[in-house]
Design an enzyme around this catalytic site. Structure first.
Site, PDB file in Angstrom:
ATOM      1  N   ASP A   1       1.336 -13.786  -6.992  1.00 53.29           N
ATOM      2  CA  ASP A   1       1.519 -13.001  -5.775  1.00 53.29           C
ATOM      3  C   ASP A   1       0.489 -13.316  -4.695  1.00 53.29           C
ATOM      4  O   ASP A   1       0.570 -14.329  -4.028  1.00 53.29           O
ATOM      5  CB  ASP A   1       1.517 -11.513  -6.128  1.00 53.29           C
ATOM      6  CG  ASP A   1       2.034 -10.628  -5.003  1.00 53.29           C
ATOM      7  OD1 ASP A   1       2.318 -11.144  -3.905  1.00 53.29           O
ATOM      8  OD2 ASP A   1       2.155  -9.416  -5.204  1.00 53.29           O
TER       9      ASP A   1
ATOM     10  N   HIS B   1       7.607  -6.588  -8.887  1.00 50.03           N
ATOM     11  CA  HIS B   1       6.694  -5.448  -9.064  1.00 50.03           C
ATOM     12  C   HIS B   1       7.341  -4.304  -9.847  1.00 50.03           C
ATOM     13  O   HIS B   1       6.991  -4.062 -10.988  1.00 50.03           O
ATOM     14  CB  HIS B   1       6.129  -4.957  -7.739  1.00 50.03           C
ATOM     15  CG  HIS B   1       5.388  -5.987  -6.971  1.00 50.03           C
ATOM     16  ND1 HIS B   1       4.346  -6.709  -7.517  1.00 50.03           N
ATOM     17  CD2 HIS B   1       5.526  -6.445  -5.691  1.00 50.03           C
ATOM     18  CE1 HIS B   1       3.874  -7.556  -6.612  1.00 50.03           C
ATOM     19  NE2 HIS B   1       4.570  -7.415  -5.501  1.00 50.03           N
TER      20      HIS B   1
END
Length: 459
Positions: free
Chosen positions: A325, A274
């Site tokens: 994800d 991220h």
């Protein structure tokens, strides 16, 4: 599912390390590695229109695929956020059995392959029973991920997650999180069992380690995970959310990226996931380590994480890859498109990452294939002799690809097309997708439907 020794794929046009070439024949051996690449070859073997190296999906939580579409209502809080979504996720996973997880993992791996990925980095933290009690077989849940990979043929980098605490203050794991938790000794035993489990898969399989985040492990836990990795892939969530940054700053006196770079020798075996909340100095510092930034633009958009500064990061020579994800939507082309569009929206510009030499799509695709291979510890990332035959073919007759040549092919696929352009995929030479469909798709879909019907009855 095995590789056919001597199998050849012939492409009308292919993207090779030195650029685009016509009439390319790619031959691979029984170990799944490319043994020959011939340009201007005669037509032979399996014929496809456009052949590309297939990327790795570098970050997945497989079980969350079954939550897709379940978290779009406003909750009881005045403002929904990542943290309210996480509470929904915790309640959902309490219902999951090992059998559920295997069926869900197989389904999402199939979707990844049909989207053009050849391999996945599974960031696996669902280890124990709902009350936190270990299964009789400590590696039960890892074995379920391995069984799914055996069925789908996807290349697997398995990343057992070390998760100790509920926050930087060392508070115990709460309900929902308790299925994730281990102390250092038990995690080492769990990792040993996971490492044994992956040995049943083909030789392209990799075992790594994933300290979950700076909030979830302490200094000793992180040191232990680094030692356990011993140069293998090491993945960790980092600087995803503003409250996370604030908590780490309050506990350590430094922001997450600053703290990590100051206290550890971050290098090429690391993948930091991220990194949407970085200062310009942190962005430059991370770029210069040689580590991979693991970007998940669809999930980051879904959860309101923020926008990764891709323009500055690439400007400093940073490496990146993409992952799905939360698996709310599996689409390789859309991950890349969302990454670029986020930069355009922030900076009010166009073609934000393009260079004088390469188009936007080419920069994005090159980065994803190279960074994904590095993050997964996988011998792939190009169509070249000695690398695994991780290949994705696009349908050259697709309307938006007609008349396209060179980098325009990638631009058209990423910005005008979607997964329907994917015709075939090989993972280490295993022909797992043919004519747009996974070779075991009917059985995998049927089992997933049965699992979801049962799961809905238990929620």
């Amino acid at each position: 599912m095995s590789t056919v020794s001597g199998a050849t794929v012939f492409a009308d046009e292919a993207l090779l390390p030195d650029g685009w070439s016509d009439n390319v024949a790619v031959t691979f051996s029984a170990d799944g590695k490319i043994s020959r690449v011939d340009k201007e070859a005669a037509a032979q073997g399996e014929r496809v229109g456009i052949l590309l190296p297939a990327p790795v999906n570098l970050h997945s939580h497989a079980f969350q695929r079954a939550m897709a579409g379940m978290s779009e209502r406003r909750g009881s809080e005045p403002r929904d956020s990542f943290w309210t979504w996480r509470q929904i996720m915790f309640r959902f996973l309490d219902a999951l059995t090992p059998e559920d997880v295997e069926a869900i993992a197989a389904f999402v791996q199939m979707e990844m392959l049909e989207a053009g990925y050849a391999a996945v980095g599974e960031f696996h933290y669902l280890h124990h029973q709902p009350d936190g009690t270990p299964y009789g077989n400590l590696g039960e849940m890892s074995e379920r991920i391995v069984a799914a990979a055996a069925e789908t043929g996807i290349g697997l980098t398995h990343l057992p997650v070390h998760y100790q605490f509920g926050g930087c203050d060392g508070r115990p794991l709460a309900a929902g999180q308790i299925r994730f938790g281990n102390d250092i000794d038990r995690f080492q035993k769990l990792h040993e069992q996971a490492a044994r489990a992956v040995k049943s898969l083909p030789g392209d399989t990799v075992i790594g380690v994933a300290p979950h985040s700076l909030r979830a492990v302490d200094g000793d836990g992180l040191e232990s995970a680094i030692a356990l990795a011993a140069g293998a892939p090491l993945h960790m969530h980092l600087a995803e959310q503003i409250p996370e940054v604030e908590e780490v700053l309050a506990a350590t006196g430094q922001r997450p990226v600053d703290w990590l770079l100051a206290h550890h020798d971050v290098g090429e075996s690391w993948c930091l996931i991220h990194c949407t909340q970085m200062t310009p100095a942190e962005t430059e510092g991370l770029a210069k380590t040689g580590a991979v930034a693991g970007l998940c633009p669809i999930t980051e958009s879904s959860l309101g994480d923020g926008i990764f500064d891709g323009v500055a990061y690439l400007g400093h020579g940073g490496r990146f890859g993409v992952g799905s994800d939360s698996n709310i939507r599996i689409s390789l082309s859309e991950e890349l498109r969302t990454l670029e569009y986020s930069q355009r929206l922030r900076d009010t510009c166009r073609a934000s990452v393009a260079t004088k030499e390469k188009s936007t799509g080419r920069v994005l695709f090159d980065g994803a294939i190279r960074g994904g291979a590095q993050a997964a510890g996988r011998l792939s990332g190009a169509i070249a002799k000695g690398l695994y035959a991780d290949l994705v073919a696009l349908d050259g007759t697709a309307i938006d690809l007609e008349g396209r040549d060179g980098d325009e092919i990638l631009d058209a696929w990423i910005f005008a097309g979607d997964d329907r352009m994917v015709s075939d995929v090989w993972s280490a030479g295993r022909h797992v997708v043919s004519r747009g469909n996974h070779v075991k798709g009917n059985a995998i879909r049927a089992r997933y439907r049965t699992t979801m019907a049962s799961l809905r009855g238990r929620l």
